[in-house]
Design a protein around this motif. Structure first.
Motif, PDB file in Angstrom:
ATOM      1  N   THR A 120       0.836  -1.197   0.000  1.00  0.00           N
ATOM      2  CA  THR A 120       0.000   0.000   0.000  1.00  0.00           C
ATOM      3  C   THR A 120       0.875   1.252   0.000  1.00  0.00           C
ATOM      4  O   THR A 120       2.071   1.203   0.297  1.00  0.00           O
ATOM      5  CB  THR A 120      -0.926   0.056   1.227  1.00  0.00           C
ATOM      6  OG1 THR A 120      -0.130   0.199   2.409  1.00  0.00           O
ATOM      7  CG2 THR A 120      -1.801  -1.193   1.319  1.00  0.00           C
ATOM      8  N   ARG A 121       0.241   2.361  -0.275  1.00  0.00           N
ATOM      9  CA  ARG A 121       0.959   3.628  -0.259  1.00  0.00           C
ATOM     10  C   ARG A 121       1.461   3.949   1.157  1.00  0.00           C
ATOM     11  O   ARG A 121       2.545   4.496   1.326  1.00  0.00           O
ATOM     12  CB  ARG A 121       0.069   4.739  -0.804  1.00  0.00           C
ATOM     13  CG  ARG A 121      -0.251   4.535  -2.294  1.00  0.00           C
ATOM     14  CD  ARG A 121      -1.303   5.494  -2.806  1.00  0.00           C
ATOM     15  NE  ARG A 121      -0.943   6.891  -2.630  1.00  0.00           N
ATOM     16  CZ  ARG A 121      -0.107   7.571  -3.406  1.00  0.00           C
ATOM     17  NH1 ARG A 121       0.454   6.977  -4.435  1.00  0.00           N
ATOM     18  NH2 ARG A 121       0.156   8.840  -3.157  1.00  0.00           N
ATOM     19  N   ALA A 122       0.690   3.569   2.175  1.00  0.00           N
ATOM     20  CA  ALA A 122       1.110   3.795   3.560  1.00  0.00           C
ATOM     21  C   ALA A 122       2.317   2.925   3.908  1.00  0.00           C
ATOM     22  O   ALA A 122       3.262   3.398   4.559  1.00  0.00           O
ATOM     23  CB  ALA A 122      -0.041   3.502   4.514  1.00  0.00           C
ATOM     24  N   GLU A 123       2.300   1.673   3.488  1.00  0.00           N
ATOM     25  CA  GLU A 123       3.445   0.787   3.753  1.00  0.00           C
ATOM     26  C   GLU A 123       4.693   1.304   3.046  1.00  0.00           C
ATOM     27  O   GLU A 123       5.790   1.294   3.610  1.00  0.00           O
ATOM     28  CB  GLU A 123       3.117  -0.638   3.291  1.00  0.00           C
ATOM     29  CG  GLU A 123       2.047  -1.304   4.126  1.00  0.00           C
ATOM     30  CD  GLU A 123       1.481  -2.559   3.500  1.00  0.00           C
ATOM     31  OE1 GLU A 123       0.960  -3.399   4.247  1.00  0.00           O
ATOM     32  OE2 GLU A 123       1.543  -2.709   2.250  1.00  0.00           O
ATOM     33  N   PHE A 124       4.520   1.764   1.816  1.00  0.00           N
ATOM     34  CA  PHE A 124       5.645   2.322   1.071  1.00  0.00           C
ATOM     35  C   PHE A 124       6.213   3.548   1.783  1.00  0.00           C
ATOM     36  O   PHE A 124       7.432   3.702   1.894  1.00  0.00           O
ATOM     37  CB  PHE A 124       5.215   2.681  -0.353  1.00  0.00           C
ATOM     38  CG  PHE A 124       6.325   3.245  -1.177  1.00  0.00           C
ATOM     39  CD1 PHE A 124       7.328   2.431  -1.683  1.00  0.00           C
ATOM     40  CD2 PHE A 124       6.389   4.609  -1.445  1.00  0.00           C
ATOM     41  CE1 PHE A 124       8.359   2.956  -2.443  1.00  0.00           C
ATOM     42  CE2 PHE A 124       7.418   5.146  -2.198  1.00  0.00           C
ATOM     43  CZ  PHE A 124       8.402   4.319  -2.704  1.00  0.00           C
ATOM     44  N   ALA A 125       5.322   4.405   2.273  1.00  0.00           N
ATOM     45  CA  ALA A 125       5.779   5.592   3.004  1.00  0.00           C
ATOM     46  C   ALA A 125       6.605   5.199   4.218  1.00  0.00           C
ATOM     47  O   ALA A 125       7.660   5.784   4.482  1.00  0.00           O
ATOM     48  CB  ALA A 125       4.580   6.445   3.426  1.00  0.00           C
ATOM     49  N   LYS A 126       6.155   4.198   4.944  1.00  0.00           N
ATOM     50  CA  LYS A 126       6.897   3.748   6.129  1.00  0.00           C
ATOM     51  C   LYS A 126       8.287   3.246   5.734  1.00  0.00           C
ATOM     52  O   LYS A 126       9.286   3.571   6.391  1.00  0.00           O
ATOM     53  CB  LYS A 126       6.119   2.645   6.859  1.00  0.00           C
ATOM     54  CG  LYS A 126       6.842   2.141   8.084  1.00  0.00           C
ATOM     55  CD  LYS A 126       6.043   1.082   8.810  1.00  0.00           C
ATOM     56  CE  LYS A 126       6.818   0.562  10.019  1.00  0.00           C
ATOM     57  NZ  LYS A 126       6.085  -0.482  10.723  1.00  0.00           N
ATOM     58  N   ILE A 127       8.363   2.468   4.672  1.00  0.00           N
ATOM     59  CA  ILE A 127       9.653   1.925   4.224  1.00  0.00           C
ATOM     60  C   ILE A 127      10.595   3.050   3.803  1.00  0.00           C
ATOM     61  O   ILE A 127      11.762   3.072   4.210  1.00  0.00           O
ATOM     62  CB  ILE A 127       9.436   0.922   3.074  1.00  0.00           C
ATOM     63  CG1 ILE A 127       8.744  -0.332   3.605  1.00  0.00           C
ATOM     64  CG2 ILE A 127      10.757   0.568   2.400  1.00  0.00           C
ATOM     65  CD1 ILE A 127       8.217  -1.261   2.529  1.00  0.00           C
ATOM     66  N   VAL A 128      10.101   3.982   3.003  1.00  0.00           N
ATOM     67  CA  VAL A 128      10.952   5.093   2.547  1.00  0.00           C
ATOM     68  C   VAL A 128      11.391   5.952   3.726  1.00  0.00           C
ATOM     69  O   VAL A 128      12.562   6.338   3.821  1.00  0.00           O
ATOM     70  CB  VAL A 128      10.227   5.943   1.476  1.00  0.00           C
ATOM     71  CG1 VAL A 128      11.010   7.208   1.151  1.00  0.00           C
ATOM     72  CG2 VAL A 128      10.007   5.120   0.213  1.00  0.00           C
ATOM     73  N   ASN A 129      10.474   6.224   4.638  1.00  0.00           N
ATOM     74  CA  ASN A 129      10.826   7.026   5.812  1.00  0.00           C
ATOM     75  C   ASN A 129      11.946   6.371   6.603  1.00  0.00           C
ATOM     76  O   ASN A 129      12.874   7.050   7.057  1.00  0.00           O
ATOM     77  CB  ASN A 129       9.603   7.242   6.705  1.00  0.00           C
ATOM     78  CG  ASN A 129       8.560   8.125   6.062  1.00  0.00           C
ATOM     79  OD1 ASN A 129       8.832   8.839   5.100  1.00  0.00           O
ATOM     80  ND2 ASN A 129       7.344   8.061   6.571  1.00  0.00           N
ATOM     81  N   ARG A 130      11.865   5.058   6.796  1.00  0.00           N
ATOM     82  CA  ARG A 130      12.903   4.350   7.549  1.00  0.00           C
ATOM     83  C   ARG A 130      14.216   4.295   6.769  1.00  0.00           C
ATOM     84  O   ARG A 130      15.288   4.495   7.320  1.00  0.00           O
ATOM     85  CB  ARG A 130      12.467   2.916   7.881  1.00  0.00           C
ATOM     86  CG  ARG A 130      11.225   2.772   8.734  1.00  0.00           C
ATOM     87  CD  ARG A 130      11.440   3.334  10.134  1.00  0.00           C
ATOM     88  NE  ARG A 130      10.240   3.258  10.942  1.00  0.00           N
ATOM     89  CZ  ARG A 130       9.173   4.055  10.847  1.00  0.00           C
ATOM     90  NH1 ARG A 130       9.130   5.002   9.941  1.00  0.00           N
ATOM     91  NH2 ARG A 130       8.145   3.925  11.642  1.00  0.00           N
TER      92      ARG A 130
END
Length: 121
Positions: free
Chosen positions: A58-68
């Motif tokens: 999901t877009r939220a999961e992707f955001a979490k990965i990129v943020n980390r």
């Protein structure tokens, strides 16, 4: 008969010890990469610890990965109009918007539960 039952119980207990540590990607071609991402705190899996390497992200999961991965932590002050504050991804989406890599669609929505496409990535 008692010896057979005891042996079966011992085998089941022995097998269950390995099952506890099994994951949903241990035979996947990307297992080593997933282990690296988990060890470095970039990916954590879902509530059950499953990574689901063949699933849609999901877009939220992707955001979490990129943020980390890039160390983004500043959520800024701007709200994300289609994300409720009680969702696990609320801060992740605010951080993504503040970092400038996920600004939203034409209506300003970030669509956090929608699958992300390769083009969007």
């Amino acid at each position: 008969m008692k010896k057979i039952i005891a042996t079966l119980i011992a085998v089941l207990l022995f097998a269950s010890n390995f099952t506890v540590f099994a994951n949903d990607y241990d035979t996947h071609w990307s297992a080593a990469s997933i282990d690296f991402l988990i060890e470095n705190g970039i990916v954590s899996g879902n509530y059950y610890g499953d990574v689901n390497p063949e699933g849609i992200i999901t877009r939220a999961e992707f955001a979490k990965i990129v943020n980390r991965a890039f160390g983004y932590t500043d959520a800024g002050g701007e709200q994300v109009q289609d994300v409720r504050a009680d969702k696990w991804y609320y801060n992740e989406m605010k951080i993504a918007r503040n970092a400038g890599y996920m600004l939203g669609d034409a209506n300003g929505n970030s669509n956090p539960e929608k699958g992300i496409t390769r083009a969007e990535v």
